[in-house]
Motif scaffolding. Structure first.
Motif, PDB file in Angstrom:
ATOM      1  N   LEU A   5       0.814  -1.219   0.000  1.00 23.31           N
ATOM      2  CA  LEU A   5       0.000   0.000   0.000  1.00 23.31           C
ATOM      3  C   LEU A   5       0.850   1.271   0.000  1.00 23.31           C
ATOM      4  O   LEU A   5       0.365   2.340  -0.386  1.00 23.31           O
ATOM      5  N   THR A   6       2.122   1.170   0.435  1.00 23.85           N
ATOM      6  CA  THR A   6       2.990   2.354   0.411  1.00 23.85           C
ATOM      7  C   THR A   6       3.320   2.794  -1.013  1.00 23.85           C
ATOM      8  O   THR A   6       3.821   3.909  -1.208  1.00 23.85           O
ATOM      9  N   THR A   7       3.059   1.923  -1.992  1.00 16.17           N
ATOM     10  CA  THR A   7       3.266   2.341  -3.387  1.00 16.17           C
ATOM     11  C   THR A   7       2.342   3.505  -3.743  1.00 16.17           C
ATOM     12  O   THR A   7       2.635   4.272  -4.657  1.00 16.17           O
ATOM     13  N   ILE A   8       1.223   3.622  -3.015  1.00 19.20           N
ATOM     14  CA  ILE A   8       0.352   4.797  -3.201  1.00 19.20           C
ATOM     15  C   ILE A   8       1.123   6.055  -2.799  1.00 19.20           C
ATOM     16  O   ILE A   8       1.061   7.085  -3.475  1.00 19.20           O
ATOM     17  N   GLY A   9       1.855   5.954  -1.682  1.00 18.55           N
ATOM     18  CA  GLY A   9       2.684   7.078  -1.241  1.00 18.55           C
ATOM     19  C   GLY A   9       3.767   7.406  -2.243  1.00 18.55           C
ATOM     20  O   GLY A   9       4.048   8.592  -2.511  1.00 18.55           O
ATOM     21  N   TYR A  10       4.378   6.371  -2.842  1.00 17.38           N
ATOM     22  CA  TYR A  10       5.419   6.606  -3.854  1.00 17.38           C
ATOM     23  C   TYR A  10       4.823   7.322  -5.065  1.00 17.38           C
ATOM     24  O   TYR A  10       5.427   8.259  -5.612  1.00 17.38           O
ATOM     25  N   GLY A  11       3.635   6.878  -5.480  1.00 16.48           N
ATOM     26  CA  GLY A  11       2.967   7.536  -6.606  1.00 16.48           C
ATOM     27  C   GLY A  11       2.626   8.978  -6.279  1.00 16.48           C
ATOM     28  O   GLY A  11       2.724   9.857  -7.140  1.00 16.48           O
ATOM     29  N   LEU A  12       2.255   9.229  -5.028  1.00 14.92           N
ATOM     30  CA  LEU A  12       1.944  10.584  -4.575  1.00 14.92           C
ATOM     31  C   LEU A  12       3.176  11.480  -4.666  1.00 14.92           C
ATOM     32  O   LEU A  12       3.113  12.601  -5.187  1.00 14.92           O
ATOM     33  N   THR A  13       4.310  10.983  -4.173  1.00 13.81           N
ATOM     34  CA  THR A  13       5.560  11.755  -4.238  1.00 13.81           C
ATOM     35  C   THR A  13       5.980  12.010  -5.682  1.00 13.81           C
ATOM     36  O   THR A  13       6.333  13.140  -6.051  1.00 13.81           O
ATOM     37  N   THR A  14       5.939  10.960  -6.500  1.00 11.91           N
ATOM     38  CA  THR A  14       6.402  11.046  -7.891  1.00 11.91           C
ATOM     39  C   THR A  14       5.608  12.062  -8.698  1.00 11.91           C
ATOM     40  O   THR A  14       6.180  12.829  -9.482  1.00 11.91           O
ATOM     41  N   THR A  15       4.289  12.073  -8.505  1.00 14.09           N
ATOM     42  CA  THR A  15       3.458  13.006  -9.284  1.00 14.09           C
ATOM     43  C   THR A  15       3.439  14.409  -8.680  1.00 14.09           C
ATOM     44  O   THR A  15       3.220  15.391  -9.398  1.00 14.09           O
ATOM     45  N   LEU A  16       3.654  14.510  -7.368  1.00 10.98           N
ATOM     46  CA  LEU A  16       3.635  15.824  -6.714  1.00 10.98           C
ATOM     47  C   LEU A  16       4.851  16.669  -7.105  1.00 10.98           C
ATOM     48  O   LEU A  16       4.747  17.891  -7.253  1.00 10.98           O
ATOM     49  N   ILE A  17       6.012  16.020  -7.299  1.00 10.07           N
ATOM     50  CA  ILE A  17       7.264  16.753  -7.563  1.00 10.07           C
ATOM     51  C   ILE A  17       7.150  17.672  -8.787  1.00 10.07           C
ATOM     52  O   ILE A  17       7.392  18.879  -8.679  1.00 10.07           O
ATOM     53  N   PRO A  18       6.780  17.157  -9.977  1.00 17.62           N
ATOM     54  CA  PRO A  18       6.698  18.081 -11.132  1.00 17.62           C
ATOM     55  C   PRO A  18       5.595  19.124 -10.988  1.00 17.62           C
ATOM     56  O   PRO A  18       5.765  20.268 -11.423  1.00 17.62           O
ATOM     57  N   MET A  19       4.468  18.744 -10.363  1.00 18.61           N
ATOM     58  CA  MET A  19       3.378  19.707 -10.178  1.00 18.61           C
ATOM     59  C   MET A  19       3.806  20.848  -9.252  1.00 18.61           C
ATOM     60  O   MET A  19       3.574  22.021  -9.541  1.00 18.61           O
ATOM     61  N   HIS A  20       4.468  20.479  -8.141  1.00 18.72           N
ATOM     62  CA  HIS A  20       4.842  21.520  -7.182  1.00 18.72           C
ATOM     63  C   HIS A  20       6.050  22.330  -7.669  1.00 18.72           C
ATOM     64  O   HIS A  20       6.221  23.481  -7.258  1.00 18.72           O
ATOM     65  N   THR A  21       6.841  21.746  -8.544  1.00 17.47           N
ATOM     66  CA  THR A  21       7.946  22.503  -9.149  1.00 17.47           C
ATOM     67  C   THR A  21       7.390  23.691  -9.932  1.00 17.47           C
ATOM     68  O   THR A  21       7.953  24.795  -9.898  1.00 17.47           O
ATOM     69  N   GLU A  22       6.280  23.461 -10.620  1.00 15.02           N
ATOM     70  CA  GLU A  22       5.613  24.560 -11.334  1.00 15.02           C
ATOM     71  C   GLU A  22       5.131  25.624 -10.347  1.00 15.02           C
ATOM     72  O   GLU A  22       5.248  26.829 -10.606  1.00 15.02           O
TER      73      GLU A  22
END
Length: 519
Positions: free
Chosen positions: A54-71
């Protein structure tokens, strides 16, 4: 100056990761010593595996948040960033609390369905339900930590996230040394939750230092949140394949024999060590390079970077897998073979590890290929590939578990990993109108030939050590050290003679660096 900073940061991050791995092995050695390959350990491994899936959900959250928050960092004010991050923290936090409560309620059914071997003994069944319920609470810290980690990495802050495994493993080791005899595995489940909480807490000071303040805002309809969730789904599915396959293997292992889940998990941890230290790091480095060339539509350099990344993975992982294959029993004995982890447990784990080793290479190459697809903004093919891998693993596990038991499960995982990696290569070759597979095969043959020569040498060294010194702790450690030193020397001579291009390229870089230092 910037290059020096990057090198320094990378070096510190590698040290933190290696320290975390060292502490993880101390933790696993203590688990093996305190609890052995028994139902007690099986229950913990299964429960932890469920949480890790279930922590893979957390990994997906981190991975997708990085480019969005970089903007956001580039274009929005601090107040807008606070609202964006706080909304994600609040909505994810509320969703996670509901998710954890549901998990605690349905824990008996999870054990009944996915760990059928545990339901045959009422005491084992009740204990597994209790521990799984405790472990479910750790998901709150995992998901919140994933958001904070994503924000830090968007700001190019990597030290605290890299130290997370080290900090949590310190808690585990302290518990196992001082408290495990009194509180047993139930107490260790609570210590595991505390470890995940510590991973979250060490990120908070740097998070606050960046100017972030908590804002009470909850908006499930926020367009950025919806976009985040949509981007997450294919990434979660693609990146969870290793954990899903391991979860499937645990399901079948619970029906094999007492200690089967433990043997499976201990062999998997040894198999994943080199992959997690080297292959993950290489794929992280190559990803931005591929993304830049993809954006520039520079097809030639894109293919060159991709081939170089795959070949560097092969250069490290192929000899490592052969070395682990040959030295699997002394390695398992040296790390885990003490206390309750007896000779039988060593042999069961070593046999399982034998069939796992091809997956080590496949996982590394597949990581690079996934990053290649992501750089081309294609998330569907890795997701479909993950489903294919899961299907192959289930079918082969059903076929092999009865005749080969845990070794059959690790062989099924390895075949699944190799098959899905080959499928990705074929698809990517067609997508890019050729990636020079002939050259890739040429390098693979050279590396494999060098690795087999190395393997022949270290087999003889191992046999001499065992004959002269004996199969004991002293014999294990001497044989591993001698085989490693001589094996590395032989391997580098072979790839030098065969002029493996990636090796020659790195050798030239080292020579240039040394020449600059002398001047």
């Amino acid at each position: 100056m910037q290059d020096k900073k990057i090198i320094k940061s990378s070096f510190i991050i590698i040290i933190l990761i290696v320290l975390g791995k060292i502490m993880a092995f101390i933790r696993d050695a203590l688990i093996a010593s305190k609890f052995g390959a028994t139902y007690v350990t099986d229950i913990y491994m299964f429960s932890l595996g469920t949480v890790m899936l279930l922590t893979t959900i957390g990994y997906g959250l981190t991975t997708t948040l990085i480019p969005m928050h970089t903007e956001n960092i580039e274009n929005k004010s601090q107040e807008e960033k606070n609202i964006f991050v706080s909304n994600i923290l609040n909505t994810v936090g509320i969703s996670t609390i509901v998710f954890v409560i549901i998990g605690i309620i349905i824990a008996p059914y999870i054990i009944y369905i996915f760990a059928p071997g545990f339901r045959e003994n009422l005491e084992v069944y009740n204990s597994s339900v209790y521990i799984l319920r405790i472990m479910f609470t750790s998901l709150f810290f995992v998901f919140i930590q994933s958001i904070v980690t994503g924000v830090l990495q968007a700001h190019k802050e990597f030290y605290a996230p890299a130290a997370m495994a080290f900090v949590s493993n310190i808690i585990f080791v302290i518990y196992l040394i001082f408290l495990s005899n009194k509180f047993g595995m139930n107490g260790f489940a609570i210590a595991t939750v505390m470890g995940f909480a510590a991973q979250f807490l060490i990120n908070v000071p740097r998070f606050k230092a960046l100017g972030y303040k908590y804002v009470f805002v909850i908006n499930f309809k926020d367009k950025n949140l919806i976009r985040l969730v949509k981007l997450m789904l294919p990434v979660i599915i693609s990146t969870s394949i290793i954990q899903i396959n391991l979860f499937i293997s645990r399901y079948f292992a619970t029906t094999a024999y007492e200690g089967a889940v433990s043997a499976l998990d201990f062999s998997n941890k040894l198999n994943m060590l080199i992959y997690e230290v080297f292959a993950v790091a290489i794929s992280m480095v190559i990803y931005p390079t591929l993304s830049i060339f993809a954006t520039q539509r520079n097809n030639k350099e894109y293919k060159n970077a991709l081939l170089r990344g795959v070949n560097v993975i092969l250069l490290i992982m192929v000899p490592a897998s052969i070395g682990v294959l040959i030295l699997r029993e002394p390695i398992v004995s040296l790390i885990f073979g003490r206390g309750a982890f007896d000779e039988k447990a060593v042999k069961l784990t070593a046999n399982a590890l034998m069939f796992y080793t091809p997956a080590m290479v496949a996982y590394g190459v597949r990581d690079i290929l996934y990053k290649a697809f992501y750089s081309l903004q294609d998330t569907k093919i890795p997701m479909i590939n993950s489903f294919i891998g899961i299907c192959i693993n289930i079918i082969l596990s059903l076929i092999l578990v009865n005749s080969m038991q845990v070794s059959g499960l690790t062989l099924a995982s390895a075949i699944s990993a190799v098959a899905t990696t080959l499928i990705l290569i074929i698809i990517l070759n067609n997508k890019l109108n050729g990636i020079n597979i002939r050259y890739l095969l040429k390098v693979f043959v050279k590396i494999t030939s060098s690795s087999l020569i190395m393997g022949f040498i270290i087999i003889n060294i191992r046999n001499v050590c065992f004959t002269q010194i004996g199969v004991n702790f002293k014999g294990d450690i001497i044989s591993i050290i001698l085989c490693f030193i001589i094996g590395v020397f032989v391997y580098f001579i072979c790839i030098h003679i065969l002029k493996v291009e990636e090796y020659m390229y790195m050798l030239e870089l080292v020579k240039k660096r040394l020449g600059k230092n002398k001047s």
